[in-house]
Design a protein around this motif. Structure first.
Motif, PDB file in Angstrom:
ATOM      1  N   PHE A  87     -44.002 -26.228  14.876  1.00 22.12           N
ATOM      2  CA  PHE A  87     -44.639 -25.317  13.925  1.00 22.12           C
ATOM      3  C   PHE A  87     -43.902 -23.986  13.940  1.00 22.12           C
ATOM      4  O   PHE A  87     -43.530 -23.478  14.997  1.00 22.12           O
ATOM      5  N   ALA A  88     -43.717 -23.394  12.747  1.00 18.01           N
ATOM      6  CA  ALA A  88     -43.171 -22.041  12.616  1.00 18.01           C
ATOM      7  C   ALA A  88     -44.220 -21.159  11.954  1.00 18.01           C
ATOM      8  O   ALA A  88     -44.755 -21.519  10.894  1.00 18.01           O
ATOM      9  N   PHE A  89     -44.518 -20.024  12.574  1.00 19.71           N
ATOM     10  CA  PHE A  89     -45.548 -19.111  12.083  1.00 19.71           C
ATOM     11  C   PHE A  89     -44.984 -17.708  11.883  1.00 19.71           C
ATOM     12  O   PHE A  89     -43.983 -17.332  12.506  1.00 19.71           O
ATOM     13  N   GLN A  90     -45.684 -16.941  11.040  1.00 22.18           N
ATOM     14  CA  GLN A  90     -45.526 -15.509  11.109  1.00 22.18           C
ATOM     15  C   GLN A  90     -46.274 -15.067  12.366  1.00 22.18           C
ATOM     16  O   GLN A  90     -47.478 -15.284  12.506  1.00 22.18           O
ATOM     17  N   ALA A  91     -45.554 -14.461  13.303  1.00 23.65           N
ATOM     18  CA  ALA A  91     -46.118 -14.225  14.629  1.00 23.65           C
ATOM     19  C   ALA A  91     -47.288 -13.259  14.611  1.00 23.65           C
ATOM     20  O   ALA A  91     -48.211 -13.377  15.423  1.00 23.65           O
ATOM     21  N   SER A  92     -47.286 -12.312  13.715  1.00 24.50           N
ATOM     22  CA  SER A  92     -48.325 -11.275  13.711  1.00 24.50           C
ATOM     23  C   SER A  92     -49.606 -11.714  13.014  1.00 24.50           C
ATOM     24  O   SER A  92     -50.678 -11.162  13.293  1.00 24.50           O
ATOM     25  N   THR A  93     -49.513 -12.707  12.133  1.00 22.70           N
ATOM     26  CA  THR A  93     -50.688 -13.074  11.330  1.00 22.70           C
ATOM     27  C   THR A  93     -51.135 -14.517  11.512  1.00 22.70           C
ATOM     28  O   THR A  93     -52.264 -14.866  11.170  1.00 22.70           O
ATOM     29  N   GLY A  94     -50.229 -15.381  11.983  1.00 21.43           N
ATOM     30  CA  GLY A  94     -50.561 -16.797  12.085  1.00 21.43           C
ATOM     31  C   GLY A  94     -50.318 -17.581  10.822  1.00 21.43           C
ATOM     32  O   GLY A  94     -50.648 -18.780  10.765  1.00 21.43           O
ATOM     33  N   LYS A  95     -49.736 -16.966   9.811  1.00 20.84           N
ATOM     34  CA  LYS A  95     -49.416 -17.701   8.586  1.00 20.84           C
ATOM     35  C   LYS A  95     -48.394 -18.781   8.902  1.00 20.84           C
ATOM     36  O   LYS A  95     -47.341 -18.511   9.476  1.00 20.84           O
ATOM     37  N   LEU A  96     -48.715 -20.037   8.553  1.00 19.28           N
ATOM     38  CA  LEU A  96     -47.814 -21.149   8.811  1.00 19.28           C
ATOM     39  C   LEU A  96     -46.663 -21.101   7.808  1.00 19.28           C
ATOM     40  O   LEU A  96     -46.879 -21.157   6.590  1.00 19.28           O
ATOM     41  N   LEU A  97     -45.431 -21.006   8.316  1.00 17.54           N
ATOM     42  CA  LEU A  97     -44.251 -20.918   7.467  1.00 17.54           C
ATOM     43  C   LEU A  97     -43.691 -22.293   7.143  1.00 17.54           C
ATOM     44  O   LEU A  97     -43.348 -22.577   6.005  1.00 17.54           O
ATOM     45  N   TRP A  98     -43.561 -23.138   8.163  1.00 17.21           N
ATOM     46  CA  TRP A  98     -43.125 -24.519   7.946  1.00 17.21           C
ATOM     47  C   TRP A  98     -43.503 -25.359   9.151  1.00 17.21           C
ATOM     48  O   TRP A  98     -43.836 -24.844  10.211  1.00 17.21           O
ATOM     49  N   LYS A  99     -43.415 -26.671   8.939  1.00 13.76           N
ATOM     50  CA  LYS A  99     -43.770 -27.639   9.980  1.00 13.76           C
ATOM     51  C   LYS A  99     -42.761 -28.778   9.937  1.00 13.76           C
ATOM     52  O   LYS A  99     -42.421 -29.276   8.859  1.00 13.76           O
ATOM     53  N   TYR A 100     -42.280 -29.166  11.111  1.00 16.47           N
ATOM     54  CA  TYR A 100     -41.356 -30.295  11.221  1.00 16.47           C
ATOM     55  C   TYR A 100     -42.004 -31.372  12.083  1.00 16.47           C
ATOM     56  O   TYR A 100     -42.512 -31.089  13.179  1.00 16.47           O
ATOM     57  N   GLU A 101     -41.996 -32.608  11.588  1.00 17.98           N
ATOM     58  CA  GLU A 101     -42.536 -33.745  12.330  1.00 17.98           C
ATOM     59  C   GLU A 101     -41.399 -34.745  12.555  1.00 17.98           C
ATOM     60  O   GLU A 101     -40.925 -35.385  11.614  1.00 17.98           O
ATOM     61  N   HIS A 102     -40.985 -34.864  13.790  1.00 17.54           N
ATOM     62  CA  HIS A 102     -39.904 -35.801  14.113  1.00 17.54           C
ATOM     63  C   HIS A 102     -40.408 -37.234  13.970  1.00 17.54           C
ATOM     64  O   HIS A 102     -41.518 -37.552  14.394  1.00 17.54           O
ATOM     65  N   ASP A 103     -39.585 -38.085  13.385  1.00 19.21           N
ATOM     66  CA  ASP A 103     -39.986 -39.470  13.137  1.00 19.21           C
ATOM     67  C   ASP A 103     -39.907 -40.290  14.423  1.00 19.21           C
ATOM     68  O   ASP A 103     -38.825 -40.568  14.945  1.00 19.21           O
ATOM     69  N   LEU A 104     -41.067 -40.681  14.945  1.00 15.54           N
ATOM     70  CA  LEU A 104     -41.137 -41.529  16.138  1.00 15.54           C
ATOM     71  C   LEU A 104     -41.714 -42.905  15.818  1.00 15.54           C
ATOM     72  O   LEU A 104     -42.098 -43.645  16.726  1.00 15.54           O
ATOM     73  N   SER A 105     -41.754 -43.254  14.548  1.00 11.55           N
ATOM     74  CA  SER A 105     -42.398 -44.505  14.138  1.00 11.55           C
ATOM     75  C   SER A 105     -41.672 -45.741  14.662  1.00 11.55           C
ATOM     76  O   SER A 105     -42.270 -46.807  14.788  1.00 11.55           O
ATOM     77  N   HIS A 106     -40.396 -45.598  14.989  1.00 12.99           N
ATOM     78  CA  HIS A 106     -39.586 -46.732  15.434  1.00 12.99           C
ATOM     79  C   HIS A 106     -39.563 -46.871  16.949  1.00 12.99           C
ATOM     80  O   HIS A 106     -38.872 -47.742  17.482  1.00 12.99           O
ATOM     81  N   VAL A 107     -40.311 -46.010  17.661  1.00  8.97           N
ATOM     82  CA  VAL A 107     -40.205 -45.931  19.115  1.00  8.97           C
ATOM     83  C   VAL A 107     -41.532 -46.314  19.756  1.00  8.97           C
ATOM     84  O   VAL A 107     -42.600 -45.897  19.311  1.00  8.97           O
ATOM     85  N   GLY A 108     -41.459 -47.121  20.821  1.00 12.06           N
ATOM     86  CA  GLY A 108     -42.674 -47.488  21.547  1.00 12.06           C
ATOM     87  C   GLY A 108     -43.143 -46.440  22.513  1.00 12.06           C
ATOM     88  O   GLY A 108     -44.307 -46.407  22.895  1.00 12.06           O
ATOM     89  N   LEU A 109     -42.234 -45.539  22.932  1.00 14.55           N
ATOM     90  CA  LEU A 109     -42.535 -44.472  23.899  1.00 14.55           C
ATOM     91  C   LEU A 109     -43.056 -45.042  25.210  1.00 14.55           C
ATOM     92  O   LEU A 109     -43.784 -44.378  25.938  1.00 14.55           O
ATOM     93  N   LYS A 110     -42.633 -46.262  25.537  1.00 17.89           N
ATOM     94  CA  LYS A 110     -43.188 -46.917  26.721  1.00 17.89           C
ATOM     95  C   LYS A 110     -42.588 -46.381  28.013  1.00 17.89           C
ATOM     96  O   LYS A 110     -43.132 -46.612  29.088  1.00 17.89           O
ATOM     97  N   THR A 111     -41.460 -45.670  27.937  1.00 12.48           N
ATOM     98  CA  THR A 111     -40.871 -45.134  29.158  1.00 12.48           C
ATOM     99  C   THR A 111     -40.927 -43.609  29.187  1.00 12.48           C
ATOM    100  O   THR A 111     -40.086 -42.950  29.799  1.00 12.48           O
ATOM    101  N   VAL A 112     -41.930 -43.038  28.543  1.00 16.52           N
ATOM    102  CA  VAL A 112     -42.140 -41.595  28.592  1.00 16.52           C
ATOM    103  C   VAL A 112     -43.133 -41.288  29.712  1.00 16.52           C
ATOM    104  O   VAL A 112     -44.212 -41.875  29.766  1.00 16.52           O
ATOM    105  N   CYS A 113     -42.759 -40.416  30.603  1.00 19.36           N
ATOM    106  CA  CYS A 113     -43.640 -39.994  31.694  1.00 19.36           C
ATOM    107  C   CYS A 113     -43.625 -38.481  31.764  1.00 19.36           C
ATOM    108  O   CYS A 113     -42.562 -37.884  31.763  1.00 19.36           O
ATOM    109  N   CYS A 114     -44.716 -37.832  31.811  1.00 19.04           N
ATOM    110  CA  CYS A 114     -46.104 -38.323  31.809  1.00 19.04           C
ATOM    111  C   CYS A 114     -46.844 -37.580  30.697  1.00 19.04           C
ATOM    112  O   CYS A 114     -46.997 -36.370  30.781  1.00 19.04           O
ATOM    113  N   ASP A 115     -47.193 -38.312  29.686  1.00 20.88           N
ATOM    114  CA  ASP A 115     -47.773 -37.842  28.442  1.00 20.88           C
ATOM    115  C   ASP A 115     -46.648 -37.557  27.444  1.00 20.88           C
ATOM    116  O   ASP A 115     -45.507 -37.274  27.824  1.00 20.88           O
TER     117      ASP A 115
END
Length: 562
Positions: A102-130
């Motif tokens: 997330f990118a915000f205007q720091a003083s007000t909290g206005k959301l400037l943009w949002k990036y969502e990395h594509d993890l749809s192809h990944v099982g995340l089975k070897t991610v530790c921890c959380d």
């Protein structure tokens, strides 16, 4: 196929929400070199020293009681939230679990943009921890993030547009990245996770402009490399040594200081030797990746004690002599001061109940208790637990008090050996374990403590009935900020430990470090609430504690000011 891609479309999405608050000021090498004096929060632990200390002093011991929430943001995500807010001018960048930025205007909290990395192809089975992410790096007009599927991604800081991305390893076979990158000399530097899955880990540098790979340092040496003879034949290929926390940088010697995690498998009898460079802190040339020196915190580790906890670079005076030092509160329960020029031990003192590492010889090498090595038919009880006297939550070092502030976990464990064989993508442990209460602290699971760097002795302690999993932040206003598992942001008098202010209860427990910054003439303090991470998953008796088990989930960013 692994490689660097630029100028092409990606399945990941960047969504612009609003126009930027003001022209974005590119972050230069000089900005990063002088971050310790900055009103911004330009990197994950504020500066190259990893101090988690800010020179801001508008908020003081006298007026902190007037601190009020000024804006907040709910992420809608239920996993652990472990990122600090990274701030450049009036731009704030903060990551959430599953590689959302997330990118915000720091003083007000206005959301400037949002990036969502594509993890749809990944099982995340070897991610530790959380499925966490611990923050971003800034350089030029770009913001950099490491991902759970082993990409380093560069985005335009003004718009969120992907500039390049480069995948370092195939996911789901043992490798993942959860750390914040560090930019040094125009290179983006990251480290891989995967020590519990037999991955042979590494530290990787990429060109900040193009994403091309510059150098790689394998944390487990091959037989023909220095340290390779500390492993049995072939074991280096599955030796672990994850470098999963962001390191520090010493410009005076042009040295990258980085911690390395546990060996694989956990059961030490399966890999005779000192098992370099696991459970160590390394000094590397950031331009070439060449090793300068190392110090091993725990040799032949069988307790998952890691060596990844952040090395904080600070000058200390000990027994009348001044040192260019690094200090670190290690998982094994010992607080270390090490000469950062040559890797020699200055002193080590226990900050938690420590039984497996029981002392040090005249050369500064640790001495472990052979009776506390588990085996197939042998269960042991040792302290601290594998979660450590301190886990990843960062300490802060205050140059005014000359104290280090340590989020401490009071736990021990039982551990017993089991048979294990390496299979790619499956846990590679060879031990069972159960986290148990520390008998030396029967009423508390955690504490905030201050350690006098000149002596190594505890200056003050604030005990906590619940685990204390929040990182530390100190300021020139004489304050120490940290968040608690039951969802409060605390402000302590950094010198005395007196609680001066406590926020209204937040929506969830805190596992993130706070950060502070100034926009215009106003100082702000930001903290994520969003319980998760290792304690609720692997915390044993701590996780079963009713007040821990019922901590609400959900990410929520809070920003406070006078």
């Amino acid at each position: 196929m692994l490689g660097c891609l630029a100028g092409v479309s990606f399945a990941a999405t960047s969504t612009a929400m609003a126009q930027p608050a003001e022209p974005y000021k590119p972050v230069t090498t000089q900005d990063l070199l002088h971050a310790a004096q900055s009103d911004d929060w330009l990197m994950v632990r504020h500066d190259y020293n990893s101090s988690d200390y800010s020179p801001l002093k508008q908020i003081t011991t006298k007026n902190v009681t007037d601190l009020k929430p000024v804006w907040d943001f709910e992420t809608g995500l239920k996993s652990g939230h472990e990122s600090p807010a990274i701030v450049n001018g009036d731009y704030m960048f903060i990551t959430g679990p599953r590689d959302v930025l997330f990118a915000f205007q720091a003083s007000t909290g206005k959301l400037l943009w949002k990036y969502e990395h594509d993890l749809s192809h990944v099982g995340l089975k070897t991610v530790c921890c959380d499925v966490v992410n611990r923050g971003v790096a800034l350089y030029g007009d770009a913001v950099y993030m490491a991902t759970l599927d082993n990409y380093v991604v560069a985005l335009d800081a003004k718009t969120g547009k992907v500039l390049w991305k480069n995948q370092l390893e195939v996911p789901d076979l043992g490798y993942a990245m959860t750390l914040a990158p560090l930019v040094v000399n125009g290179k983006v530097i990251v480290g891989e996770s995967g020590g519990e899955y037999g991955a042979r880990a590494f530290i990787q540098a990429l060109d900040a402009k193009t994403g091309s790979k510059v150098w790689r340092f394998n944390t487990i040496p091959a037989p023909d490399e220095p340290g390779g003879d500390t492993w049995p034949k072939g074991a280096y290929k599955t030796g672990g040594g994850a470098a999963w926390l962001t390191g520090s940088y010493d410009p005076a010697t042009n040295s990258l200081i980085w911690g390395v995690g546990n060996p694989g498998p956990w059961l030490a009898k399966l890999r005779p030797g000192n098992n370099l460079y696991t459970d160590s802190v390394l000094s590397l040339d950031p331009d070439t990746g060449k090793l300068k020196w190392y110090y091993q915190y725990t040799t032949h580790d069988t307790w998952d004690y890691d060596g990844t906890n952040e090395p904080v670079l600070t000058d200390i005076t000990y027994k009348g002599k001044t040192y260019k030092a690094l200090v670190s509160a290690s998982r094994n329960g010992w607080f270390y001061a090490i000469n950062r020029n040559d890797g020699k031990l200055i002193y080590a003192v226990p900050f938690a109940h420590a039984t497996s590492v029981k002392g040090f010889d005249a050369q500064g090498h640790n001495i472990t208790d052979p009776a506390l090595y588990p085996d197939i038919d042998k269960e042991i009880f040792t302290c601290p637990s594998f979660l450590g006297g301190k886990n990843w939550w960062p300490i802060s070092v205050d140059p005014q008090t000359k104290y280090a502030y340590v989020p401490t976990f009071y736990s021990c464990m039982t551990m017993k050996g089991t048979s294990v064989a390496y299979r790619a993508g499956l846990p590679f442990l060879g031990e069972t374990f159960l986290v148990k209460h520390d008998p030396e602290h029967p009423d508390n699971w955690g504490a905030v403590q201050a350690i006098n760097l000149s002596t190594g002795k505890q200056a003050w302690v604030f005990p906590s009935e619940l685990p204390w999993n929040g990182g530390m932040l100190t300021t020139a206003g004489g304050l120490l900020f940290s968040g608690s598992a039951d969802g409060y942001l605390y402000a302590f008098n950094a010198k005395t430990g007196k609680v001066l202010w406590k926020s209204p209860q937040l929506s969830s427990g805190v596992v993130a470090p706070p950060s502070t910054f100034k926009v215009g003439d106003k100082q702000y303090v930001a903290i994520y609430a969003g319980w998760g991470g290792g304690t609720p998953i692997w915390g044993g008796e701590a996780a079963k504690e009713p007040r821990v088990r019922h901590i609400p989930l959900g990410g929520h960013l809070y920003v406070f000011a006078l």
